[in-house]
Design a protein around this motif. Structure first.
Motif, PDB file in Angstrom:
ATOM      1  N   ARG A 254     -45.541 -55.110  -0.398  1.00  0.00           N
ATOM      2  CA  ARG A 254     -46.824 -54.989  -1.103  1.00  0.00           C
ATOM      3  C   ARG A 254     -46.596 -54.085  -2.297  1.00  0.00           C
ATOM      4  O   ARG A 254     -46.849 -52.876  -2.253  1.00  0.00           O
ATOM      5  CB  ARG A 254     -47.898 -54.377  -0.206  1.00  0.00           C
ATOM      6  N   GLY A 255     -46.052 -54.668  -3.367  1.00  0.00           N
ATOM      7  CA  GLY A 255     -45.760 -53.893  -4.556  1.00  0.00           C
ATOM      8  C   GLY A 255     -47.021 -53.450  -5.269  1.00  0.00           C
ATOM      9  O   GLY A 255     -48.134 -53.895  -4.970  1.00  0.00           O
ATOM     10  N   ARG A 256     -46.847 -52.573  -6.230  1.00  0.00           N
ATOM     11  CA  ARG A 256     -47.992 -52.055  -6.970  1.00  0.00           C
ATOM     12  C   ARG A 256     -48.712 -53.145  -7.750  1.00  0.00           C
ATOM     13  O   ARG A 256     -49.910 -53.074  -7.976  1.00  0.00           O
ATOM     14  CB  ARG A 256     -47.515 -50.954  -7.927  1.00  0.00           C
ATOM     15  N   ASP A 257     -47.954 -54.163  -8.190  1.00  0.00           N
ATOM     16  CA  ASP A 257     -48.554 -55.202  -9.022  1.00  0.00           C
ATOM     17  C   ASP A 257     -48.711 -56.537  -8.312  1.00  0.00           C
ATOM     18  O   ASP A 257     -49.209 -57.495  -8.898  1.00  0.00           O
ATOM     19  CB  ASP A 257     -47.713 -55.412 -10.290  1.00  0.00           C
ATOM     20  N   ALA A 258     -48.293 -56.649  -7.058  1.00  0.00           N
ATOM     21  CA  ALA A 258     -48.374 -57.931  -6.370  1.00  0.00           C
ATOM     22  C   ALA A 258     -48.273 -57.723  -4.866  1.00  0.00           C
ATOM     23  O   ALA A 258     -47.606 -56.803  -4.395  1.00  0.00           O
ATOM     24  CB  ALA A 258     -47.255 -58.862  -6.838  1.00  0.00           C
ATOM     25  N   ARG A 259     -48.927 -58.603  -4.124  1.00  0.00           N
ATOM     26  CA  ARG A 259     -48.790 -58.652  -2.667  1.00  0.00           C
ATOM     27  C   ARG A 259     -48.222 -60.027  -2.331  1.00  0.00           C
ATOM     28  O   ARG A 259     -48.866 -61.052  -2.563  1.00  0.00           O
ATOM     29  CB  ARG A 259     -50.140 -58.454  -1.995  1.00  0.00           C
ATOM     30  N   GLU A 260     -47.009 -60.050  -1.843  1.00  0.00           N
ATOM     31  CA  GLU A 260     -46.312 -61.319  -1.639  1.00  0.00           C
ATOM     32  C   GLU A 260     -47.040 -62.217  -0.643  1.00  0.00           C
ATOM     33  O   GLU A 260     -47.002 -63.450  -0.771  1.00  0.00           O
ATOM     34  CB  GLU A 260     -44.873 -61.046  -1.202  1.00  0.00           C
ATOM     35  N   PHE A 261     -47.726 -61.635   0.322  1.00  0.00           N
ATOM     36  CA  PHE A 261     -48.514 -62.435   1.258  1.00  0.00           C
ATOM     37  C   PHE A 261     -49.593 -63.216   0.515  1.00  0.00           C
ATOM     38  O   PHE A 261     -49.828 -64.397   0.791  1.00  0.00           O
ATOM     39  CB  PHE A 261     -49.142 -61.520   2.305  1.00  0.00           C
ATOM     40  N   ALA A 262     -50.256 -62.564  -0.434  1.00  0.00           N
ATOM     41  CA  ALA A 262     -51.316 -63.223  -1.199  1.00  0.00           C
ATOM     42  C   ALA A 262     -50.741 -64.314  -2.097  1.00  0.00           C
ATOM     43  O   ALA A 262     -51.345 -65.389  -2.258  1.00  0.00           O
ATOM     44  CB  ALA A 262     -52.076 -62.195  -2.034  1.00  0.00           C
ATOM     45  N   GLU A 263     -49.580 -64.066  -2.686  1.00  0.00           N
ATOM     46  CA  GLU A 263     -48.959 -65.077  -3.536  1.00  0.00           C
ATOM     47  C   GLU A 263     -48.543 -66.298  -2.721  1.00  0.00           C
ATOM     48  O   GLU A 263     -48.705 -67.448  -3.166  1.00  0.00           O
ATOM     49  CB  GLU A 263     -47.754 -64.465  -4.255  1.00  0.00           C
ATOM     50  N   ALA A 264     -48.035 -66.062  -1.520  1.00  0.00           N
ATOM     51  CA  ALA A 264     -47.650 -67.172  -0.655  1.00  0.00           C
ATOM     52  C   ALA A 264     -48.872 -67.980  -0.237  1.00  0.00           C
ATOM     53  O   ALA A 264     -48.840 -69.223  -0.205  1.00  0.00           O
ATOM     54  CB  ALA A 264     -46.917 -66.640   0.575  1.00  0.00           C
ATOM     55  N   ALA A 265     -49.960 -67.301   0.097  1.00  0.00           N
ATOM     56  CA  ALA A 265     -51.186 -68.001   0.476  1.00  0.00           C
ATOM     57  C   ALA A 265     -51.706 -68.854  -0.672  1.00  0.00           C
ATOM     58  O   ALA A 265     -52.151 -70.000  -0.466  1.00  0.00           O
ATOM     59  CB  ALA A 265     -52.246 -66.992   0.915  1.00  0.00           C
ATOM     60  N   ALA A 266     -51.649 -68.319  -1.881  1.00  0.00           N
ATOM     61  CA  ALA A 266     -52.115 -69.078  -3.046  1.00  0.00           C
ATOM     62  C   ALA A 266     -51.263 -70.326  -3.273  1.00  0.00           C
ATOM     63  O   ALA A 266     -51.785 -71.392  -3.627  1.00  0.00           O
ATOM     64  CB  ALA A 266     -52.096 -68.187  -4.284  1.00  0.00           C
TER      65      ALA A 266
END
Length: 309
Positions: A254-266
């Protein structure tokens, strides 16, 4: 409530207490069987299995990011929650804490991600393995237009193909079984040919790592997501003289500029064909024993098995 636990080395449906915790309680709609679950079940862990989880809280649909982190250590502050080394409680749902192969599971609020429009909750257990692949490409700084070879045609390998396509990469797949190759083609993968900027090792074997090393160009990068608990043999001269980079890749951050879980869901929401291709079998929770047996039989045309309480 019903839950799946390891009893004498086998996945068994048992009566378990309803979770009582300070965390929200997710009513589970879908729980995927991961390849690691097939191994974990033999160890007799004293917790409910399942880290690929989706369900509802108060009628709203979520997927559950199963890495429970302290949020305060140096790794968490840097966005690498998967490398948390802070005090307990921390760990992973389905490994250190009760997981989602149950009717209900308690999940820390910061581990819940509301599903984007277009991603049905019945398919959203795929967010977790898709995020694993998303993180792998970040670990090797993948750039749109680069050529990628994915080695291994299980669910992680095929989701790596899907993630590569979503990130604008050119991707080919090296897989063992005809149904895996066919699924890769449906997801946009070609047949292996030529050399690659990046290789993704998703099979967890020494031969697949060697195939990755042989496939990349000088200066190439290899992302290792396949699980192997043994010792890897790495050929020294090719690694040294070609200046290859081998990057271990574990879970997601969960980086400062992105959450990889959210990107994968999208990415899954944007392409319903991914779930239609990767999820090949669905079982009610009560049939978990049969589901685990089928999930272990790769030659039977299985890619991903999902349990539905």
């Amino acid at each position: 409530m019903q839950a799946v636990r390891s009893i004498e080395g086998a996945a068994t449906v048992v009566d378990a207490p309803v979770p009582v915790a300070d965390w929200p309680v997710l009513h589970v709609a879908a729980a995927g069987i991961c390849g690691s679950d097939l191994g974990l079940v033999r160890f007799g862990l004293p917790v409910t299995l399942g880290h690929e989880i989706a369900g509802t809280v108060d009628g709203r649909a979520y997927c559950a990011e199963p890495t429970v982190a302290c949020g305060r250590c140096d790794q968490c502050v840097a966005g690498a929650t998967q490398r948390c080394r802070g005090p307990a409680p921390r760990g992973m749902l389905g490994l250190d804490l009760d997981g989602g192969m149950a009717e209900r599971v308690a999940v820390p609020p910061d581990c819940l991600l509301e599903l984007p429009p277009g991603l049905p909750v019945a398919d959203a257990s795929l967010v977790e393995p898709m995020a694993v692949c998303w993180h792998a490409f970040r670990r090797v700084s993948a750039q749109a237009g680069e050529r990628v070879l994915v080695v291994g045609g299980g669910s992680i390998g095929l989701l790596a193909v899907a993630a590569a396509r979503a990130l604008g990469l050119q991707v080919d797949l090296a897989a063992r079984h005809p149904h895996q190759i066919a699924a890769g083609e449906r997801l946009g993968a070609g047949q292996p040919k030529g050399s690659y900027d990046i290789a993704v090792e998703s099979a967890g074997t020494g031969s697949s790592l060697q195939q990755c090393i042989d496939a990349v160009v000088p200066g190439g990068r290899i992302a290792m997501v396949g699980v192997n608990t043994g010792t890897w043999a790495v050929p020294g001269l090719p690694l040294l003289m070609n200046e290859l980079t081998i990057a271990g890749s574990y879970c997601y951050g969960r980086g400062r500029d992105a959450r990889e879980f959210a990107e994968a869901a999208a990415a899954l929401a944007a392409d319903p064909g991914i779930a239609q291709t990767v999820i090949t079998h669905r079982f009610p929770l009560a049939d978990a024993a049969a589901a685990f047996r089928l999930a272990a039989d790769r030659a039977a045309g299985v890619i991903k098995v999902v349990l539905h309480p």
